[in-house]
Design a protein around this motif. Structure first.
Motif, mmCIF file in Angstrom:
data_model
loop_
_atom_site.group_PDB
_atom_site.id
_atom_site.type_symbol
_atom_site.label_atom_id
_atom_site.label_comp_id
_atom_site.label_asym_id
_atom_site.label_seq_id
_atom_site.Cartn_x
_atom_site.Cartn_y
_atom_site.Cartn_z
ATOM 1 N N LEU A 37 46.779 -20.900 7.495
ATOM 2 C CA LEU A 37 47.212 -21.886 8.496
ATOM 3 C C LEU A 37 48.705 -21.731 8.766
ATOM 4 O O LEU A 37 49.157 -21.669 9.921
ATOM 5 C CB LEU A 37 46.911 -23.294 7.955
ATOM 6 N N GLY A 38 49.465 -21.634 7.673
ATOM 7 C CA GLY A 38 50.917 -21.472 7.804
ATOM 8 C C GLY A 38 51.253 -20.245 8.621
ATOM 9 O O GLY A 38 52.092 -20.295 9.533
ATOM 10 N N LEU A 39 50.563 -19.128 8.311
ATOM 11 C CA LEU A 39 50.870 -17.880 9.010
ATOM 12 C C LEU A 39 50.498 -17.957 10.480
ATOM 13 O O LEU A 39 51.200 -17.413 11.342
ATOM 14 C CB LEU A 39 50.135 -16.707 8.340
ATOM 15 N N SER A 40 49.394 -18.632 10.788
ATOM 16 C CA SER A 40 49.013 -18.687 12.207
ATOM 17 C C SER A 40 49.957 -19.595 12.983
ATOM 18 O O SER A 40 50.092 -19.463 14.202
ATOM 19 C CB SER A 40 47.552 -19.136 12.363
ATOM 20 N N VAL A 41 50.626 -20.524 12.293
ATOM 21 C CA VAL A 41 51.635 -21.340 12.968
ATOM 22 C C VAL A 41 52.932 -20.561 13.125
ATOM 23 O O VAL A 41 53.556 -20.526 14.179
ATOM 24 C CB VAL A 41 51.889 -22.654 12.174
ATOM 25 N N CYS A 42 53.329 -19.870 12.038
ATOM 26 C CA CYS A 42 54.636 -19.199 12.021
ATOM 27 C C CYS A 42 54.644 -17.900 12.830
ATOM 28 O O CYS A 42 55.694 -17.436 13.250
ATOM 29 C CB CYS A 42 55.061 -18.879 10.599
ATOM 30 N N THR A 43 53.496 -17.265 12.949
ATOM 31 C CA THR A 43 53.470 -16.010 13.697
ATOM 32 C C THR A 43 52.422 -16.128 14.804
ATOM 33 O O THR A 43 51.483 -16.913 14.693
ATOM 34 C CB THR A 43 53.064 -14.826 12.793
ATOM 35 N N GLU A 44 52.625 -15.339 15.845
ATOM 36 C CA GLU A 44 51.639 -15.377 16.924
ATOM 37 C C GLU A 44 50.511 -14.404 16.669
ATOM 38 O O GLU A 44 49.415 -14.533 17.191
ATOM 39 C CB GLU A 44 52.320 -15.008 18.250
ATOM 40 N N THR A 45 50.812 -13.413 15.831
ATOM 41 C CA THR A 45 49.874 -12.302 15.721
ATOM 42 C C THR A 45 48.834 -12.471 14.631
ATOM 43 O O THR A 45 47.820 -11.791 14.642
ATOM 44 C CB THR A 45 50.649 -10.999 15.450
ATOM 45 N N PHE A 46 49.072 -13.389 13.658
ATOM 46 C CA PHE A 46 48.215 -13.406 12.471
ATOM 47 C C PHE A 46 46.734 -13.509 12.823
ATOM 48 O O PHE A 46 45.901 -12.773 12.312
ATOM 49 C CB PHE A 46 48.608 -14.550 11.533
ATOM 50 N N LEU A 47 46.415 -14.435 13.723
ATOM 51 C CA LEU A 47 44.999 -14.661 14.031
ATOM 52 C C LEU A 47 44.446 -13.714 15.098
ATOM 53 O O LEU A 47 43.294 -13.836 15.478
ATOM 54 C CB LEU A 47 44.782 -16.114 14.458
ATOM 55 N N ASN B 74 49.926 -8.985 4.199
ATOM 56 C CA ASN B 74 49.980 -8.982 5.653
ATOM 57 C C ASN B 74 50.991 -10.008 6.159
ATOM 58 O O ASN B 74 51.811 -9.718 7.042
ATOM 59 C CB ASN B 74 48.585 -9.288 6.201
ATOM 60 N N GLY B 75 50.967 -11.200 5.565
ATOM 61 C CA GLY B 75 51.870 -12.257 6.007
ATOM 62 C C GLY B 75 53.321 -11.865 5.846
ATOM 63 O O GLY B 75 54.139 -12.066 6.746
ATOM 64 N N LEU B 76 53.649 -11.259 4.707
ATOM 65 C CA LEU B 76 55.029 -10.875 4.466
ATOM 66 C C LEU B 76 55.458 -9.802 5.463
ATOM 67 O O LEU B 76 56.608 -9.778 5.918
ATOM 68 C CB LEU B 76 55.203 -10.383 3.024
ATOM 69 N N ASP B 77 54.513 -8.906 5.836
ATOM 70 C CA ASP B 77 54.813 -7.902 6.858
ATOM 71 C C ASP B 77 55.094 -8.574 8.191
ATOM 72 O O ASP B 77 56.074 -8.272 8.858
ATOM 73 C CB ASP B 77 53.630 -6.936 7.024
ATOM 74 N N LEU B 78 54.187 -9.500 8.559
ATOM 75 C CA LEU B 78 54.321 -10.158 9.858
ATOM 76 C C LEU B 78 55.622 -10.951 9.938
ATOM 77 O O LEU B 78 56.241 -11.046 10.989
ATOM 78 C CB LEU B 78 53.134 -11.098 10.116
ATOM 79 N N LEU B 79 56.013 -11.523 8.827
ATOM 80 C CA LEU B 79 57.247 -12.313 8.818
ATOM 81 C C LEU B 79 58.472 -11.413 8.672
ATOM 82 O O LEU B 79 59.585 -11.905 8.517
ATOM 83 C CB LEU B 79 57.211 -13.328 7.670
ATOM 84 N N SER B 80 58.247 -10.095 8.727
ATOM 85 C CA SER B 80 59.306 -9.091 8.598
ATOM 86 C C SER B 80 60.186 -9.323 7.372
ATOM 87 O O SER B 80 61.408 -9.238 7.444
ATOM 88 C CB SER B 80 60.213 -9.039 9.840
#
Lengths: 309, 491
Positions: free
Chosen positions: A21-31, A276-282
């Motif tokens: 949930l956190g990742l889909s809020v913080c990033t656009e690409t997660f979902l 994956n999340g850590l990658d997406l959050l650069s």
């Protein structure tokens, strides 16, 4: 017992969903579909390894050689996969057989040689890595036939590595639950001497667990070679650690006898999600390593605290 | 000296100790009696600071005492000998005995010489022939128990709690322990004692408190109670005779051993075992009883000698060989060689018989469950259900489950090594009845037991061992405890 398992799975599941949930809020690409298929491909290899090492950990053993066996099997597979050389079956078989041979050797040394699994598989870790470098001359084995590299593609819209992982999971789950040998694995991990006194051939069961773990490492090697279109002798470094971490997060006891495939799968999902999340959050890879380590230990600590109370 | 005031203890919503008040006087041996699950161990562990009471409190020399840990209790002067042995296998006997109270030199290093000397002294007091420098791992269960006793004695406590200290001991060691208890009493030390052995209680106790279902039934001077009265207080009903009558064995030989030898444990052991017969091995600690029956079950094969099964020479190199030959065993070491603690009662009962509860390599879950249920009913295993983890059961019920496991393979020969060790009298009676039923079905039984009344009442013949040699073969119907002991004692 059952209730606690449910609660336990529920606990990790909540953590997975919260992070998602956190990742889909913080990033656009997660979902996004492309990211999720990417995650699926990434977790498949760790997933296959984690399922394999679950068997070994359940017998109160350990396998540290997984990453090196992945590399050796990948090299073996790629070496037989040059275009026009052979059918797809032979390189795949070579990869699996290489893994099986490593696992069988581990198992023989643990059971017949009575050497501690930690030492045996630590030795195998360097031996298999060395063999991979020798067999490949230290260079990636490339020029693989498209038939084989296509195995990293899709089938009916689903990534084939994911299908492999799902198939392995299903078989492993059925095995531990419905096969006599599966019950013996739990019994041996729970109390090896009592299992022997009950008439179980402890050595054969352990041999089976290590060999199966090796075969699955071989499968992971084949999948990795297909995905990277090369047999990399330097591939798979420290893969065993992610696999063992996933299993332990999933509630399997390092002391053996307790654990489930379902738990392992949840552990694999959690680790895949964090990566994956850590990658997406650069997040820089230096920090990634630190954060991942903290999360793994934290998850297990919380879990053990919960199950004690 | 020490007093429990309205002590209450709950486990997971279940009250295992209803408010119990007992006082323990200086220089008395106070026995706590009751069936398994009556709350004896719980009371002791609360007194020793292992459990925090959920109600009431402990009074020490007239002052309220709160023990946050066993260490607190130990410092105050309360030491405990635990029923479950807790050795550290890779340390030496001396290191185990002085654990937590190691003699140190002024620099803080452990003084090995004094450590060994201290251990030797304590072991000598217990008249035990154990080398302080041996590894715990190399000791038998009985020797381990002696070491645990020495460890508690070494604390010079004012109160020593002994939870089943003699469960694994032979009569010779029990006698030595009683002499030590006598000396402790003379020094004004309070000894709180539990046991399942009736004859012991009346030998050693000054006062007896009886617990039943977590409640104190009565506290009375030992000389005001008879064994019959005590049993009826413990079980809440009269037990007319806990030993069933012996049935005559047949003449058909099912097992024959010739010259079995495994140095230094035993040598030249020969016997025959008939259908429907109970053959017992008696002897002191270290006489080789467990080692001999372990050889017959393939746990530790003999180095020399011959075994014949119904006339045919066989080799038994592992328990699976033995099971295939129709030999089953319930081991002495319930925790080490019997239970798989994390598995359920069902999984523990079915473990040896899974091949016959499978279709090919697949488990037949329905049949496994119904078989487990049947076995639980047949052996009156008390559990919340077949799925309860076996580690939550009382010792007696675990033992019945293990007997059920062994018998599920329908062995013709059953080896029972200390089948009633550390279990309550009700469960004992059930196991005796099960043994009699087995002989009626024509099974042959090899029995090892440290409880001589049990050996004499159950067995047809008794092989008495002395330091690994056969010293006598006695007809149980015409012998008595004194005769058995005479052949068992070292010359």
């Amino acid at each position: 017992m059952l209730d606690r398992n449910l609660l336990h799975r529920f606990g990790i599941l909540i953590v997975i969903l919260l992070i998602g949930l956190g990742l889909s809020v913080c990033t656009e690409t997660f979902l996004s579909l492309s990211n999720l298929t990417n995650v699926a491909r990434q977790i498949s290899i760790n997933g296959i390894l984690a399922v394999g090492v679950t068997f070994v950990l359940l017998t109160a053993g350990v396998d540290l050689s997984l990453g090196s066996v992945v590399a050796l099997s990948g090299v073996a597979c790629a070496s037989f996969a040059h275009p026009g050389d052979h059918t797809v079956a032979l390189p795949i078989a070579m990869g699996l057989l290489t893994g099986a041979a490593c696992g069988l050797t581990n198992g023989m040394l643990v059971t017949r040689g009575a050497v501690a699994p930690f030492i045996v598989t630590l030795g195998m870790m360097t031996v298999a890595r060395g063999l991979a470098l020798i067999a490949s001359g230290g260079r990636p084995v490339s020029n693989m036939s498209p038939e084989l590299t296509n195995l990293a593609g899709d089938f009916l819209g689903l990534p084939i590595p994911l299908l492999c992982f799902a198939g392995v999971t299903l078989l492993a789950w059925l095995f531990l639950r419905h096969f006599r040998l599966g019950r013996y694995i739990y019994a041996i991990g729970g109390n090896e001497n009592a299992a022997r006194a009950a008439g179980i051939s402890v050595a054969n069961v352990k041999l089976f667990a290590y060999t199966l773990c090796g075969v699955l490492a071989g499968l992971a090697g084949v999948v990795l070679a297909a995905r990277t279109t090369t047999g990399q002798p330097n591939a798979g470094v420290a893969y065993e650690l992610d696999a063992i971490a996933a299993v332990v997060i999933g509630g399997t006891s390092l002391a053996g006898g307790v654990g489930t495939i379902t738990g392992t799968i949840l552990g694999v999902l959690l680790i895949g999600e964090i990566n994956n999340g850590l990658d997406l959050l650069s997040v820089s890879s230096y920090y990634q390593a630190v954060i991942k380590g903290v999360i793994i230990v934290g998850a297990v600590w919380l879990d053990r605290r919960q199950s004690r109370s | 000296m020490l007093r429990a005031l309205e002590l209450r203890k709950d486990f997971g919503g279940l009250t295992v100790l209803h408010p119990v008040s007992v006082d323990f006087r200086p220089g008395e041996v106070h026995a706590l009696m009751g069936e398994n699950g009556a709350g004896k161990s719980t009371l002791m562990k609360t007194l020793a600071g292992l459990y925090r009471p959920d109600g009431g409190h402990i009074e020490w020399r007239g002052q309220r005492a709160d023990f946050a840990s066993p260490h607190d209790a130990l410092v105050t002067g309360i030491a405990m000998i635990h029923q479950e042995l807790m050795p550290i296998p890779d340390l030496t006997v001396a290191e185990n005995i002085t654990l937590g109270a190691e003699p140190c030199n002024p620099l803080g290093f452990i003084d090995r010489t004094r450590q060994t000397e201290r251990a030797r002294e304590l072991l000598r007091e217990l008249e035990a022939d154990i080398n302080p420098s041996s590894l715990m791992r190399s000791l038998t269960v009985a020797q381990t128990q002696v070491v645990e006793i020495a460890k508690a004695l070494g604390r010079n406590a004012d109160v020593v709690l002994m939870d089943e200290p003699t469960a694994a001991l032979s009569d010779h060691e029990v006698a030595a322990l009683f002499r030590v208890i006598g000396r402790l009493k003379a020094r004004g030390v309070t000894v709180v004692y539990t046991t399942h052995k009736m004859d012991e209680v009346f030998k050693v106790a000054d006062r007896i408190s009886v617990l039943r279902d977590g409640q104190l039934v009565d506290t009375a001077p030992a000389d005001k109670l008879s064994p019959e009265k005590l049993i009826s207080l413990m079980v809440g009903r009269e037990l007319s005779d806990i030993f069933p009558t012996r049935l005559p064995p047949s003449t058909e030989v099912v097992l024959e051993a010739a010259d079995l030898t495994r140095e230094p444990y035993y040598r030249g052991i020969s016997f025959t075992l008939h259908r429907g017969e109970i053959l017992a091995f008696a002897g002191l600690m270290g006489a080789g009883r467990t080692e001999i029956v372990s050889a017959l079950y393939g746990l530790q094969p003999a180095d020399a000698g011959q075994i014949k099964r119904s006339g045919e020479i066989v080799r038994i190199m592992s328990p699976s060989d033995a099971i295939a030959l129709g030999i089953g065993m319930v081991t002495e070491d319930r925790k080490g060689l019997g239970l798989i603690p994390a598995l359920s009662v069902r999984e523990n009962i079915s473990l040896s018989a899974l091949p016959s509860l499978s279709r090919g390599p697949l488990l037949d879950h329905a049949r496994e469950l119904s078989t487990a249920r049947d076995q639980m009913a047949a052996f009156s295993v008390k559990a919340s259900g077949p799925e309860q983890p076996i580690q939550q059961l009382s010792g007696g019920n675990q033992q019945k489950a293990l007997l059920a496991r062994c018998l599920l393979n329908q062995p013709d020969i059953i080896i029972l090594d200390e089948p009633t060790r550390g279990i309550d009298i009700g469960a004992k009676a059930e196991i005796y009845a099960a043994i009699q039923e087995l002989t009626r079905q024509g099974k042959a039984i090899l029995l090892v037991s440290s409880e001589l009344p049990e050996v004499i009442a159950l067995a047809h013949r008794i092989i008495v061992l002395r330091l690994g040699d056969t010293s006598a073969v006695l007809d149980a119907a015409t012998t008595n405890q004194e005769a058995v002991l005479r052949f068992a004692m070292p010359l």
